[in-house]
Scaffold this motif. Structure first.
Motif, PDB file in Angstrom:
ATOM      1  N   PRO A 125       1.353  -1.255  -0.083  1.00  0.00           N
ATOM      2  CA  PRO A 125       0.112  -0.205  -0.044  1.00  0.00           C
ATOM      3  C   PRO A 125       0.839   1.067   0.289  1.00  0.00           C
ATOM      4  O   PRO A 125       1.777   1.065   0.555  1.00  0.00           O
ATOM      5  CB  PRO A 125      -0.490   0.100   1.609  1.00  0.00           C
ATOM      6  CG  PRO A 125      -0.851  -1.846   1.287  1.00  0.00           C
ATOM      7  CD  PRO A 125       0.416  -2.253   0.675  1.00  0.00           C
ATOM      8  N   ASP A 126       0.046   2.166  -0.227  1.00  0.00           N
ATOM      9  CA  ASP A 126       0.707   3.289  -0.647  1.00  0.00           C
ATOM     10  C   ASP A 126      -0.445   4.823   0.075  1.00  0.00           C
ATOM     11  O   ASP A 126      -1.417   4.395  -0.328  1.00  0.00           O
ATOM     12  CB  ASP A 126       1.681   3.950  -1.380  1.00  0.00           C
ATOM     13  CG  ASP A 126       1.295   4.287  -2.338  1.00  0.00           C
ATOM     14  OD1 ASP A 126       0.937   5.618  -2.831  1.00  0.00           O
ATOM     15  OD2 ASP A 126       0.591   2.947  -3.711  1.00  0.00           O
ATOM     16  N   ILE A 127       0.915   5.827   0.061  1.00  0.00           N
ATOM     17  CA  ILE A 127      -0.434   7.026   0.006  1.00  0.00           C
ATOM     18  C   ILE A 127       0.236   8.484  -0.124  1.00  0.00           C
ATOM     19  O   ILE A 127       1.676   8.670   0.187  1.00  0.00           O
ATOM     20  CB  ILE A 127      -0.738   7.884   2.260  1.00  0.00           C
ATOM     21  CG1 ILE A 127      -1.446   6.480   2.561  1.00  0.00           C
ATOM     22  CG2 ILE A 127      -1.419   8.497   2.469  1.00  0.00           C
ATOM     23  CD1 ILE A 127      -1.596   6.649   4.035  1.00  0.00           C
ATOM     24  N   GLU A 128      -0.124   8.838  -1.170  1.00  0.00           N
ATOM     25  CA  GLU A 128       0.192   9.614  -2.426  1.00  0.00           C
ATOM     26  C   GLU A 128       2.070   9.286  -2.860  1.00  0.00           C
ATOM     27  O   GLU A 128       2.525   9.557  -2.817  1.00  0.00           O
ATOM     28  CB  GLU A 128       0.501  10.991  -1.609  1.00  0.00           C
ATOM     29  CG  GLU A 128      -0.519  11.957  -1.207  1.00  0.00           C
ATOM     30  CD  GLU A 128      -1.825  11.950  -2.389  1.00  0.00           C
ATOM     31  OE1 GLU A 128      -0.835  12.510  -3.039  1.00  0.00           O
ATOM     32  OE2 GLU A 128      -2.712  12.293  -1.881  1.00  0.00           O
ATOM     33  N   GLY A 129       1.588   8.191  -3.282  1.00  0.00           N
ATOM     34  CA  GLY A 129       2.784   7.366  -3.739  1.00  0.00           C
ATOM     35  C   GLY A 129       3.998   6.849  -2.370  1.00  0.00           C
ATOM     36  O   GLY A 129       5.510   6.337  -2.900  1.00  0.00           O
ATOM     37  N   TYR A 162      -3.842  14.843  25.335  1.00  0.00           N
ATOM     38  CA  TYR A 162      -2.891  15.916  24.957  1.00  0.00           C
ATOM     39  C   TYR A 162      -3.515  16.586  23.947  1.00  0.00           C
ATOM     40  O   TYR A 162      -4.491  16.508  22.612  1.00  0.00           O
ATOM     41  CB  TYR A 162      -1.640  15.113  24.686  1.00  0.00           C
ATOM     42  CG  TYR A 162      -1.856  14.205  23.218  1.00  0.00           C
ATOM     43  CD1 TYR A 162      -1.658  15.030  22.295  1.00  0.00           C
ATOM     44  CD2 TYR A 162      -2.494  13.172  24.031  1.00  0.00           C
ATOM     45  CE1 TYR A 162      -1.645  14.243  21.280  1.00  0.00           C
ATOM     46  CE2 TYR A 162      -2.527  12.323  21.808  1.00  0.00           C
ATOM     47  CZ  TYR A 162      -2.136  12.399  21.242  1.00  0.00           C
ATOM     48  OH  TYR A 162      -2.347  12.212  19.991  1.00  0.00           O
ATOM     49  N   GLY A 163      -2.964  18.518  23.472  1.00  0.00           N
ATOM     50  CA  GLY A 163      -2.980  18.560  22.261  1.00  0.00           C
ATOM     51  C   GLY A 163      -1.844  18.958  21.750  1.00  0.00           C
ATOM     52  O   GLY A 163      -0.417  18.394  22.344  1.00  0.00           O
ATOM     53  N   GLY A 164      -1.796  19.001  20.387  1.00  0.00           N
ATOM     54  CA  GLY A 164      -0.813  19.174  19.259  1.00  0.00           C
ATOM     55  C   GLY A 164      -0.851  19.835  18.368  1.00  0.00           C
ATOM     56  O   GLY A 164      -1.867  20.083  17.703  1.00  0.00           O
ATOM     57  N   TYR A 165       0.288  19.802  17.536  1.00  0.00           N
ATOM     58  CA  TYR A 165       0.706  20.090  16.006  1.00  0.00           C
ATOM     59  C   TYR A 165       1.895  19.468  15.204  1.00  0.00           C
ATOM     60  O   TYR A 165       3.046  19.354  15.550  1.00  0.00           O
ATOM     61  CB  TYR A 165       1.167  21.441  16.029  1.00  0.00           C
ATOM     62  CG  TYR A 165       1.104  22.104  15.218  1.00  0.00           C
ATOM     63  CD1 TYR A 165       0.051  22.449  14.597  1.00  0.00           C
ATOM     64  CD2 TYR A 165       1.830  23.167  14.495  1.00  0.00           C
ATOM     65  CE1 TYR A 165      -0.417  23.543  13.575  1.00  0.00           C
ATOM     66  CE2 TYR A 165       1.963  23.299  13.047  1.00  0.00           C
ATOM     67  CZ  TYR A 165       0.916  24.112  12.405  1.00  0.00           C
ATOM     68  OH  TYR A 165       0.250  24.354  11.380  1.00  0.00           O
ATOM     69  N   ARG A 166       1.463  18.778  14.754  1.00  0.00           N
ATOM     70  CA  ARG A 166       2.095  18.344  13.258  1.00  0.00           C
ATOM     71  C   ARG A 166       2.862  19.134  12.369  1.00  0.00           C
ATOM     72  O   ARG A 166       2.408  20.089  12.166  1.00  0.00           O
ATOM     73  CB  ARG A 166       1.730  17.735  12.273  1.00  0.00           C
ATOM     74  CG  ARG A 166       0.707  15.845  13.499  1.00  0.00           C
ATOM     75  CD  ARG A 166       0.168  15.356  12.530  1.00  0.00           C
ATOM     76  NE  ARG A 166      -0.968  14.582  13.341  1.00  0.00           N
ATOM     77  CZ  ARG A 166      -2.060  14.036  12.788  1.00  0.00           C
ATOM     78  NH1 ARG A 166      -2.914  14.824  11.680  1.00  0.00           N
ATOM     79  NH2 ARG A 166      -2.805  13.101  13.894  1.00  0.00           N
ATOM     80  N   LEU A 167       4.152  19.564  13.115  1.00  0.00           N
ATOM     81  CA  LEU A 167       5.220  20.934  11.989  1.00  0.00           C
ATOM     82  C   LEU A 167       5.739  20.469  11.208  1.00  0.00           C
ATOM     83  O   LEU A 167       5.909  21.033  10.010  1.00  0.00           O
ATOM     84  CB  LEU A 167       6.725  20.469  13.348  1.00  0.00           C
ATOM     85  CG  LEU A 167       6.048  21.106  14.751  1.00  0.00           C
ATOM     86  CD1 LEU A 167       7.736  20.302  15.067  1.00  0.00           C
ATOM     87  CD2 LEU A 167       6.160  21.937  14.604  1.00  0.00           C
ATOM     88  N   ASN A 168       5.546  19.001  10.604  1.00  0.00           N
ATOM     89  CA  ASN A 168       6.437  18.742   9.229  1.00  0.00           C
ATOM     90  C   ASN A 168       6.248  17.520   8.928  1.00  0.00           C
ATOM     91  O   ASN A 168       6.058  16.458  10.053  1.00  0.00           O
ATOM     92  CB  ASN A 168       8.302  19.203   9.024  1.00  0.00           C
ATOM     93  CG  ASN A 168       8.732  18.178  10.413  1.00  0.00           C
ATOM     94  OD1 ASN A 168       9.180  16.901  10.064  1.00  0.00           O
ATOM     95  ND2 ASN A 168       9.168  19.633  10.997  1.00  0.00           N
ATOM     96  N   ILE A 169       6.284  16.684   7.350  1.00  0.00           N
ATOM     97  CA  ILE A 169       6.097  15.471   7.399  1.00  0.00           C
ATOM     98  C   ILE A 169       7.251  15.035   6.248  1.00  0.00           C
ATOM     99  O   ILE A 169       8.077  15.696   5.788  1.00  0.00           O
ATOM    100  CB  ILE A 169       5.273  15.134   6.588  1.00  0.00           C
ATOM    101  CG1 ILE A 169       4.464  13.675   6.335  1.00  0.00           C
ATOM    102  CG2 ILE A 169       4.662  16.222   5.106  1.00  0.00           C
ATOM    103  CD1 ILE A 169       3.310  13.444   5.872  1.00  0.00           C
ATOM    104  N   ASP A 179       6.859  17.490  -5.235  1.00  0.00           N
ATOM    105  CA  ASP A 179       6.650  18.869  -4.566  1.00  0.00           C
ATOM    106  C   ASP A 179       5.934  18.376  -2.697  1.00  0.00           C
ATOM    107  O   ASP A 179       5.748  19.228  -2.718  1.00  0.00           O
ATOM    108  CB  ASP A 179       5.108  19.720  -5.412  1.00  0.00           C
ATOM    109  CG  ASP A 179       4.642  18.923  -5.452  1.00  0.00           C
ATOM    110  OD1 ASP A 179       4.921  17.699  -6.207  1.00  0.00           O
ATOM    111  OD2 ASP A 179       3.498  19.119  -5.249  1.00  0.00           O
ATOM    112  N   LEU A 180       5.974  17.495  -2.571  1.00  0.00           N
ATOM    113  CA  LEU A 180       5.033  16.337  -1.613  1.00  0.00           C
ATOM    114  C   LEU A 180       6.119  15.660  -0.533  1.00  0.00           C
ATOM    115  O   LEU A 180       5.419  14.895   0.772  1.00  0.00           O
ATOM    116  CB  LEU A 180       3.516  15.681  -1.520  1.00  0.00           C
ATOM    117  CG  LEU A 180       2.481  16.069  -3.141  1.00  0.00           C
ATOM    118  CD1 LEU A 180       2.038  15.683  -3.270  1.00  0.00           C
ATOM    119  CD2 LEU A 180       1.912  17.376  -1.670  1.00  0.00           C
ATOM    120  N   VAL A 181       7.407  15.884  -1.303  1.00  0.00           N
ATOM    121  CA  VAL A 181       8.245  14.634  -0.053  1.00  0.00           C
ATOM    122  C   VAL A 181       8.139  15.323   1.221  1.00  0.00           C
ATOM    123  O   VAL A 181       8.395  15.040   2.334  1.00  0.00           O
ATOM    124  CB  VAL A 181       9.383  15.173  -0.354  1.00  0.00           C
ATOM    125  CG1 VAL A 181      10.842  14.227  -0.013  1.00  0.00           C
ATOM    126  CG2 VAL A 181       9.354  14.119  -1.741  1.00  0.00           C
TER     127      VAL A 181
END
Length: 285
Positions: A125-129, A162-169, A179-181
């Motif tokens: 499987p993959d998500i966005e490749g 907890y509360g959080g924020y996803r900084l980067n991927i 452009d999605l890496v």
């Protein structure tokens, strides 16, 4: 015969005071101990816990998975470099142990997924490749802190939100668009929140504590909008991670007993102001 009986009675009456005097303790029979001897006497001190607080740092790693709907074949993604700063406040219950308190902090950690080949279909499987993705997150956990204490140890259980924020991927795969890496899509969700709970064990060497903790972090916010890929069939992906850390804490207040300054002050007051603790109304009588 009567004369003999009367004589015995008189002798008995005369001997009773002498026997009583012999049995009564005298000052000469009292045992006195020297200060040197008293200093060698070891007394068992009762373990009594105070209300206390501490601050500490933790470091560890995560074992990351996702709860996909529909399901996808995946394997656990192991990541290091989880950091946290925490403040713990403990209160006594019923003047003893266990204690109840709170644990709050700031944590830098990771979420992610790693797919593996489906043996039935032969497809990975993959998500966005991407067959693998790692997200850096910053979190604010707020937890109820329950623990029981001994003189040199403690066992704890934590539960809260907890509360959080996803900084980067970072997306990893052969078919990921350039452009999605390292970029989020508009349909990706960056805010995070959920349940955080676990257990821990600590070794206490006052004023320090060494902790080992294992926590489950269950996100209640999918990493992307449910209708991203279909307006008719919703899809979800909730991070579900195990966080294992080791930490060092420092007591901001005394865990047990009184400090040296308090004991020195009490001794000074007892020696030089012995009447200071008396009822003020009785001093003028």
């Amino acid at each position: 015969m009567k004369v003999i009986v009367k004589s015995l009675l008189c002798i008995s009456v005369a001997l009773v005071p002498l026997y009583s005097q012999a049995q009564a303790p005298s000052d000469s029979t009292k045992v006195e101990f020297t200060d040197a001897y008293l200093d060698t006497v070891k007394l068992d001190k009762a373990f009594k816990l105070n209300d206390y607080s501490m601050i500490g740092v933790e470091y560890g790693g995560t074992a990351n998975r996702m709860m996909f709907n529909p399901t996808k074949t995946q394997t656990t993604l192991y990541l290091l470099n989880t950091y946290g700063v925490y403040y713990i406040r403990c209160y006594k219950l019923f003047d003893g142990s266990p204690v109840i308190g709170s644990k709050v902090g700031l944590r830098y950690s990771h979420e992610g997924y790693k797919f593996k080949e489906n043996k039935e279909t032969g497809i990975t499987p993959d998500i966005e490749g991407a067959y693998k993705a790692v997200m850096d997150v910053v979190e604010l956990p707020f937890m109820l802190h329950l623990h029981t204490d001994g003189p040199y140890y403690m066992v704890a259980a934590d539960a809260g939100i907890y509360g959080g924020y996803r900084l980067n991927i970072e997306r990893i795969g052969d078919y990921v668009r350039e452009d999605l890496v390292h970029s989020f899509k508009e349909t990706d969700r960056r805010f995070d929140y959920g349940l955080n709970a676990g257990i821990g064990f600590g070794i206490v060497l006052d004023p320090f504590e060494f902790h080992v903790n294992a926590n489950v972090r269950w996100s209640w916010n999918s990493i992307y909008d449910p209708d991203t890929y279909s307006k008719d069939y919703y899809r979800f992906a909730y991070p579900f991670d195990v966080v294992v850390t080791a930490g060092l804490y420092y007591h901001l207040s005394r865990r047990t007993g009184k400090n040296r300054a308090q004991l020195r002050h009490e001794a000074y007051e007892q020696v030089y102001h012995p009447k200071s603790n008396e009822d003020p109304d009785s001093q003028g009588r």
